[in-house]
Design a protein around this motif. Structure first.
Motif, PDB file in Angstrom:
ATOM      1  N   HIS A   1       0.860  -1.191   0.000  1.00 56.49           N
ATOM      2  CA  HIS A   1       0.000   0.000   0.000  1.00 56.49           C
ATOM      3  C   HIS A   1       0.888   1.231   0.000  1.00 56.49           C
ATOM      4  CE1 HIS A   1      -3.534   2.418   0.618  1.00 56.49           C
ATOM      5  NE2 HIS A   1      -2.910   3.056   1.594  1.00 56.49           N
ATOM      6  N   ASN A   2       0.754   2.044  -1.032  1.00 57.26           N
ATOM      7  CA  ASN A   2       1.543   3.276  -1.168  1.00 57.26           C
ATOM      8  C   ASN A   2       3.046   3.034  -1.011  1.00 57.26           C
ATOM      9  OD1 ASN A   2      -0.786   4.711  -1.655  1.00 57.26           O
ATOM     10  ND2 ASN A   2      -1.014   5.403   0.447  1.00 57.26           N
ATOM     11  N   GLY A   3       3.519   1.932  -1.575  1.00 58.75           N
ATOM     12  CA  GLY A   3       4.944   1.626  -1.558  1.00 58.75           C
ATOM     13  C   GLY A   3       5.428   0.872  -0.342  1.00 58.75           C
ATOM     14  N   VAL A   4       4.557   0.648   0.631  1.00 58.10           N
ATOM     15  CA  VAL A   4       4.913  -0.078   1.857  1.00 58.10           C
ATOM     16  C   VAL A   4       4.516  -1.536   1.691  1.00 58.10           C
ATOM     17  CG1 VAL A   4       4.537  -0.272   4.342  1.00 58.10           C
ATOM     18  CG2 VAL A   4       4.553   1.983   3.259  1.00 58.10           C
ATOM     19  N   ARG A   5       5.493  -2.430   1.861  1.00 53.18           N
ATOM     20  CA  ARG A   5       5.216  -3.868   1.779  1.00 53.18           C
ATOM     21  C   ARG A   5       4.543  -4.301   3.078  1.00 53.18           C
ATOM     22  NH1 ARG A   5       9.438  -8.487   2.527  1.00 53.18           N
ATOM     23  NH2 ARG A   5       8.143 -10.281   2.072  1.00 53.18           N
ATOM     24  N   ILE A   6       3.508  -5.137   2.976  1.00 53.08           N
ATOM     25  CA  ILE A   6       2.782  -5.618   4.151  1.00 53.08           C
ATOM     26  C   ILE A   6       3.016  -7.109   4.281  1.00 53.08           C
ATOM     27  CG2 ILE A   6       0.523  -5.849   5.235  1.00 53.08           C
ATOM     28  CD1 ILE A   6      -0.337  -3.375   3.584  1.00 53.08           C
ATOM     29  N   PHE A   7       3.585  -7.507   5.415  1.00 48.61           N
ATOM     30  CA  PHE A   7       3.887  -8.901   5.710  1.00 48.61           C
ATOM     31  C   PHE A   7       2.879  -9.373   6.744  1.00 48.61           C
ATOM     32  CE2 PHE A   7       6.084 -12.259   8.035  1.00 48.61           C
ATOM     33  CZ  PHE A   7       6.583 -13.036   7.001  1.00 48.61           C
ATOM     34  N   LEU A   8       2.102 -10.401   6.439  1.00 50.75           N
ATOM     35  CA  LEU A   8       1.003 -10.829   7.297  1.00 50.75           C
ATOM     36  C   LEU A   8       1.405 -11.958   8.226  1.00 50.75           C
ATOM     37  CD1 LEU A   8      -1.788 -10.887   4.588  1.00 50.75           C
ATOM     38  CD2 LEU A   8      -1.147  -9.008   6.100  1.00 50.75           C
ATOM     39  N   GLN A   9       0.923 -11.863   9.462  1.00 50.49           N
ATOM     40  CA  GLN A   9       1.099 -12.905  10.458  1.00 50.49           C
ATOM     41  C   GLN A   9      -0.277 -13.296  10.979  1.00 50.49           C
ATOM     42  OE1 GLN A   9       4.188 -14.333  11.856  1.00 50.49           O
ATOM     43  NE2 GLN A   9       4.611 -13.617   9.811  1.00 50.49           N
ATOM     44  N   VAL A  10      -0.494 -14.572  11.231  1.00 50.55           N
ATOM     45  CA  VAL A  10      -1.778 -15.035  11.742  1.00 50.55           C
ATOM     46  C   VAL A  10      -1.900 -14.725  13.226  1.00 50.55           C
ATOM     47  CG1 VAL A  10      -3.237 -17.052  12.085  1.00 50.55           C
ATOM     48  CG2 VAL A  10      -1.914 -16.818   9.982  1.00 50.55           C
ATOM     49  N   SER A  11      -0.828 -14.838  13.980  1.00 49.12           N
ATOM     50  CA  SER A  11      -0.840 -14.604  15.424  1.00 49.12           C
ATOM     51  C   SER A  11      -1.020 -13.127  15.734  1.00 49.12           C
ATOM     52  CB  SER A  11       0.478 -15.090  16.031  1.00 49.12           C
ATOM     53  OG  SER A  11       0.567 -14.672  17.368  1.00 49.12           O
ATOM     54  N   SER A  12      -1.794 -12.818  16.773  1.00 45.37           N
ATOM     55  CA  SER A  12      -1.952 -11.431  17.188  1.00 45.37           C
ATOM     56  C   SER A  12      -1.023 -11.084  18.342  1.00 45.37           C
ATOM     57  CB  SER A  12      -3.405 -11.148  17.578  1.00 45.37           C
ATOM     58  OG  SER A  12      -3.755 -11.934  18.697  1.00 45.37           O
ATOM     59  N   SER A  13      -0.251 -12.039  18.811  1.00 47.91           N
ATOM     60  CA  SER A  13       0.694 -11.783  19.894  1.00 47.91           C
ATOM     61  C   SER A  13       1.875 -11.000  19.351  1.00 47.91           C
ATOM     62  CB  SER A  13       1.181 -13.105  20.495  1.00 47.91           C
ATOM     63  OG  SER A  13       2.314 -12.877  21.299  1.00 47.91           O
ATOM     64  N   ALA A  14       2.086  -9.804  19.864  1.00 48.67           N
ATOM     65  CA  ALA A  14       3.150  -8.937  19.348  1.00 48.67           C
ATOM     66  C   ALA A  14       4.523  -9.586  19.490  1.00 48.67           C
ATOM     67  CB  ALA A  14       3.120  -7.594  20.070  1.00 48.67           C
ATOM     68  N   THR A  15       4.783 -10.254  20.605  1.00 51.72           N
ATOM     69  CA  THR A  15       6.086 -10.876  20.816  1.00 51.72           C
ATOM     70  C   THR A  15       6.310 -12.023  19.848  1.00 51.72           C
ATOM     71  OG1 THR A  15       6.002 -10.288  23.145  1.00 51.72           O
ATOM     72  CG2 THR A  15       7.568 -11.993  22.520  1.00 51.72           C
ATOM     73  N   ALA A  16       5.324 -12.897  19.722  1.00 53.07           N
ATOM     74  CA  ALA A  16       5.451 -14.030  18.803  1.00 53.07           C
ATOM     75  C   ALA A  16       5.554 -13.550  17.371  1.00 53.07           C
ATOM     76  CB  ALA A  16       4.255 -14.974  18.972  1.00 53.07           C
ATOM     77  N   LYS A  17       4.799 -12.510  17.044  1.00 55.71           N
ATOM     78  CA  LYS A  17       4.824 -11.963  15.689  1.00 55.71           C
ATOM     79  C   LYS A  17       6.202 -11.401  15.362  1.00 55.71           C
ATOM     80  CE  LYS A  17       2.371  -8.378  15.318  1.00 55.71           C
ATOM     81  NZ  LYS A  17       1.306  -7.412  15.219  1.00 55.71           N
ATOM     82  N   ALA A  18       6.743 -10.607  16.260  1.00 53.88           N
ATOM     83  CA  ALA A  18       8.055 -10.006  16.014  1.00 53.88           C
ATOM     84  C   ALA A  18       9.126 -11.077  15.877  1.00 53.88           C
ATOM     85  CB  ALA A  18       8.404  -9.042  17.140  1.00 53.88           C
ATOM     86  N   ARG A  19       9.106 -12.074  16.740  1.00 59.38           N
ATOM     87  CA  ARG A  19      10.100 -13.150  16.681  1.00 59.38           C
ATOM     88  C   ARG A  19       9.999 -13.885  15.354  1.00 59.38           C
ATOM     89  NH1 ARG A  19       8.298 -16.443  20.420  1.00 59.38           N
ATOM     90  NH2 ARG A  19       9.094 -15.150  22.092  1.00 59.38           N
ATOM     91  N   SER A  20       8.776 -14.230  14.945  1.00 55.15           N
ATOM     92  CA  SER A  20       8.571 -14.960  13.698  1.00 55.15           C
ATOM     93  C   SER A  20       9.025 -14.153  12.491  1.00 55.15           C
ATOM     94  CB  SER A  20       7.094 -15.324  13.560  1.00 55.15           C
ATOM     95  OG  SER A  20       6.855 -15.914  12.324  1.00 55.15           O
ATOM     96  N   VAL A  21       8.673 -12.882  12.457  1.00 55.89           N
ATOM     97  CA  VAL A  21       9.048 -12.031  11.334  1.00 55.89           C
ATOM     98  C   VAL A  21      10.555 -11.875  11.253  1.00 55.89           C
ATOM     99  CG1 VAL A  21       8.960  -9.663  10.470  1.00 55.89           C
ATOM    100  CG2 VAL A  21       6.876 -10.804  11.201  1.00 55.89           C
ATOM    101  N   LEU A  22      11.195 -11.632  12.385  1.00 56.97           N
ATOM    102  CA  LEU A  22      12.642 -11.449  12.376  1.00 56.97           C
ATOM    103  C   LEU A  22      13.359 -12.721  11.935  1.00 56.97           C
ATOM    104  CD1 LEU A  22      13.112  -9.264  15.556  1.00 56.97           C
ATOM    105  CD2 LEU A  22      13.304  -8.555  13.178  1.00 56.97           C
ATOM    106  N   GLN A  23      12.856 -13.879  12.344  1.00 47.95           N
ATOM    107  CA  GLN A  23      13.462 -15.126  11.910  1.00 47.95           C
ATOM    108  C   GLN A  23      13.258 -15.336  10.412  1.00 47.95           C
ATOM    109  OE1 GLN A  23      11.561 -17.939  14.494  1.00 47.95           O
ATOM    110  NE2 GLN A  23      13.064 -17.682  16.121  1.00 47.95           N
TER     111      GLN A  23
END
Length: 82
Positions: A49-71
């Motif tokens: 959207h407007n040049g920003v890539r959006i990466f989707l995660q199913v989990s709503s847990s911010a900690t789990a999401k950040a860990r998964s994305v970084l990995q």
């Protein structure tokens, strides 16, 4: 510079996500590559959207999401200083 922003809500949501949307799009206009890692929503019909890539995660847990994305993206986002 490659920038990763993690947030539970992002476009098309209103509220606080509007602030992050403005920051992300401003960084894109300045020449940065920005990815937003956020929750998967039925209302979202695009992964960019407007040049920003959006990466989707199913989990709503911010900690789990950040860990998964970084990995997942660790090899793609390397921070270097000059």
């Amino acid at each position: 510079m490659k920038i990763l922003i993690t947030t539970e809500f992002y476009y098309p949501f209103a509220g606080g996500s509007i602030f992050l949307q403005n920051v992300a799009e401003g960084l894109v206009r300045r020449g940065h590559q920005v990815t937003v890692a956020t929750t998967k929503l039925a209302e979202r019909n695009s992964l960019e959207h407007n040049g920003v890539r959006i990466f989707l995660q199913v989990s709503s847990s911010a900690t789990a999401k950040a860990r998964s994305v970084l990995q997942t993206l660790a090899a793609k986002f390397i921070i270097t200083s000059k």
